[in-house]
Structure formats: C-alpha cells, structure tokens
Design a protein around this motif. Structure first.
Motif, short mmCIF file in Angstrom:
data_model
loop_
_atom_site.label_atom_id
_atom_site.label_comp_id
_atom_site.label_asym_id
_atom_site.label_seq_id
_atom_site.Cartn_x
_atom_site.Cartn_y
_atom_site.Cartn_z
N THR A 1 33.04 45.37 43.09
CA THR A 1 33.19 43.92 42.96
C THR A 1 32.34 43.28 44.04
N ASN A 2 32.08 41.99 43.90
CA ASN A 2 31.25 41.32 44.89
C ASN A 2 31.54 39.83 44.88
N GLY B 1 31.67 30.55 40.33
CA GLY B 1 32.79 31.05 39.55
C GLY B 1 32.65 32.53 39.22
N LEU B 2 33.50 32.95 38.29
CA LEU B 2 33.59 34.36 37.90
C LEU B 2 32.55 34.71 36.86
N LEU C 1 31.58 45.23 35.41
CA LEU C 1 31.63 44.77 36.80
C LEU C 1 31.95 43.28 36.83
N ARG C 2 32.66 42.87 37.85
CA ARG C 2 32.96 41.44 38.03
C ARG C 2 32.44 40.98 39.39
N ILE D 1 38.90 43.08 41.35
CA ILE D 1 39.24 41.69 41.09
C ILE D 1 40.21 41.63 39.92
N VAL D 2 41.30 40.88 40.09
CA VAL D 2 42.28 40.71 39.01
C VAL D 2 42.46 39.22 38.74
N PRO D 3 42.88 38.86 37.53
CA PRO D 3 43.05 37.43 37.19
C PRO D 3 44.09 36.75 38.06
N GLY D 4 43.97 35.45 38.19
CA GLY D 4 44.88 34.68 39.01
C GLY D 4 46.29 34.63 38.47
#
Length: 386
Positions: free
Chosen positions: A161-162, A233-234, A253-254, A337-340
């Motif tokens: 992730t980055n 943003g994402l 990848l996110r 990274i996981v969703p909010g």
C-alpha cells in the motif's frame, strides 16, 4: 425418564461435536507442468470448511502424496496448518501455497505414466476431511503452451500500500512466474476514487505484450507506466491478464493521494487501537481493531521494522505531526488499506512472506479521509512474529 435423559445427552453430544467440516479442497492451478529436468512446481490449495458451533479450529495437512497410475510412488512429510475462529454457519476459505520439488527421476516417472500423475493432499479440521488433487503434466523443455503460475504486485519501494503526495511519480511492479513459452498479453488498469465508491469503473493505462520463454520455471518483472496521482483520494491498480487466462484471483494494489500541503502544521488526532495487545504473537489471523474516526474513508494498518535505539517507542510516539507514510526512521515492511466502514481486519496470509521469524516489529493504524488526508493515527506498538 432415564431413557429420555440418555437420548437428550446423546443428541447434545452429537450437536456439540459437529463443529466443523471440510467441504472442498481445490488445487490452483489444477494442472502443473513438470519439465524433464525436474525443478519445483507451485501449487495453492483452497480449503473450504464450515463450523456449526463456536470453535477455534486447526485445519491441517501433514503430508502430500505423488500418485502415478493409481499407485503412491512418494509420500513427503510437509505440514500445512492454519488456526482460525470462523463465523458460525459461514463457509471459510483457507489458502495454503507451497513449492513441491520434483527430481529428475520423478520427472521421468511422470513422463512414463502418460500424464496420469497427480499430487494429493488431505486436509482435516478435526472432524471432517477433504482431499484435493493437482494433475502433473510432463513438459518438454520450453515447448507447450505458456502457463502463468503466480503474479505478485507491489510498489517500487516493495510496499503493498502507499500514501503519496499529489502529482508524485508512482509505479507498480508485477513479478510473474511462468513455465513454457508464448505471448503474454495483459493490461495495466486503474480504478479512481469516485469509481470505487460508485461502481468499480476500470480504465486502461497501457497494454503489455511480452514474448516469454523458459526451459524451467521462468520469472519476469513488469513495471507499470506512471500511475495517476493528480486526483486526491483512493485508487486501485492491477495487471489484468488477457492471454493466457489464469485460474487464480489476480492481485490488486491500493494507494492514496494526499493533497499537496506543508506537513506539520497541525498535530494529528490520536486513534485508539484496541488489538493486538502487547505480547500477542503475530500470525495471518491476528485481529487488528480500533475505535472509528469521524470522516475516515479508509484505514491503513502498517508494520515497520524495529529501528535502533534503546527507547524507539518514545521517539516514534513523541510528535505525530507529519502525515506521509515516511514520517519515521523505521522502514515500512508491509501495509494494508481497508474501507472506512471497517474497524477491524487481519492480514489474511499475505504479510508473512515479508516478515522474518523471531523478529519484533512495530505497528500502527492511520485513518484517511476521502481526499487522502491522514486524520488520525495510533501510537506505535510492538508485536513479535514467532
């Protein structure tokens, strides 16, 4: 009355004992090529099981067999095991990846067997067992159709992730394992932040056409074009294989793009992390959970190498002002990274290949807004990978 009690006790015992059951074991790929010179073949086992009562289960396979024309020619003791606590009534899928060595002698036996050879593994979760097979196909040097065994994606710094600044230079890297020869056709694709929220619309960044050839297990490294970082943003990026097709899920990848701003103007809010507590060893099923942060569109879990110094935690937790992922001398090893909408997660197996057994790492959790701004972060804590 005594008979009724005995019947009820028997029914209760049966109910409590029926806690888990392996329903299927699938090998990916289902067919693997063995070269005349031997070598290793990569197989991923997908094991599906379900529990009917709350329980912690150990799903394992102590060994594998090589079977040719119905006869077991080789049994190798090599344990694969995973301890989990699944949700009652919901099928849980576990994956076990391994490389199975094949000697020249065994390769000749497989060739003489007329492609009637297979790898067999039996997985048991304590109350139910399932058997999986992968067919072994004799290959001939670099002949035969191109077969992709594995794809691993990362950013150029090795991270999964980055978080980068707006208009930064960012690229992804694909490490591809293959056998035989042929034309690889693929596309680098990206999904931008609005599409992730509203329907997963992919757009193509570039096409890939690469002629591959290997007399053994080949490997090729592909670098993406510059990834879009102009919009905050994402974003998601992946390499989609057009030909040859694969039977495994292709990785994604996110990354987050932060708006350009001067760091350190304001102190980050603290994020309250609950688990894992100090002293709990890390594994793929270790749960990270935390208190929700208002306005968070995503959370990033980060594991760092333990830096030098007698009191590294005191230094790292002193002043969390800078909002880049490189606001510490500690090196980022792996992140997720996981969703909010989530306030807990595990690494689900992919982190271990980046970690060293017997090493201590630092971890923290960061809350990120929809515009890519870091809203809050937890203090660093230690965790041991035994």
């Amino acid at each position: 009355m005594k008979n009724i009690t005995v019947v009820l006790f028997t029914l209760l015992s049966l109910t409590l004992s029926a806690e888990a059951s392996v329903s299927s074991v699938t090998a990916v790929p289902s067919k693997v090529t063995v070269l005349p010179t031997g070598g290793g073949v990569s197989v991923t086992w997908r094991v599906v099981h379900t529990i009917s009562a709350p329980a912690t289960t150990v799903t394992s396979s102590p060994s594998y067999d090589i079977i040719i024309n119905g006869l077991t020619v080789l049994t190798v003791s090599k344990s694969l095991s995973r301890t989990t606590t699944p949700t009652v009534g919901v099928p849980e899928t576990l994956t076990f990846s391994e490389v199975i060595p094949v000697s020249v002698t065994l390769a000749k036996q497989i060739a003489k067997g007329g492609n009637n050879a297979r790898i067999q593994r039996i997985f048991n979760d304590g109350l139910g067992a399932g058997t999986g097979f992968a067919q072994l196909i004799a290959g001939g040097g670099a002949s035969g159709a191109l077969n992709i065994n594995r794809i691993e994606l990362s950013f150029e710094n090795g991270g999964k992730t980055n978080v980068v600044g707006q208009n930064s230079d960012l690229r992804a890297v694909a490490e591809i394992n293959f056998v035989s020869r042929g034309l690889l056709q693929a596309e680098w694709r990206v999904i931008d932040s609005p599409s992730i929220r509203g329907g997963q619309f992919e757009r193509r960044l570039s096409q890939v056409r690469r002629q591959l050839s290997s007399s053994g297990n080949g490997r090729v490294r592909l670098v993406s074009p510059k990834l879009p970082t102009g919009t905050t943003g994402l974003h998601e990026v992946k390499l989609v294989l057009i030909d040859p097709q694969t039977q495994f899920t292709q990785p994604v990848l996110r990354y987050y793009v932060n708006p350009n701003s001067t760091p350190g103007l304001s102190r980050l809010s603290p994020l309250e992390a609950f688990r894992p507590v100090e002293g709990v060893p890390f594994n793929s099923n270790t749960v990270f959970d935390w208190h929700p942060v208002a306005g968070a569109a995503a959370y990033q879990i980060e594991l760092f190498d333990l830096p030098g110094g007698k009191n590294p935690l005191n230094n790292l937790n002193a002043a969390p002002l800078i909002v880049s992922p490189f606001d510490t001398d500690a090196e980022l090893v792996v992140g997720k990274i996981v969703p909010g909408t989530q306030t807990s997660s595990t690494f689900a197996g992919f982190a271990e290949k980046h970690l060293l057994h017997g090493s201590t790492y630092l971890w923290r959790i960061r809350a990120i807004s929809s515009g890519g701004t870091v809203l809050a972060q937890s203090d660093f804590r230690k965790i041991l990978y035994p």
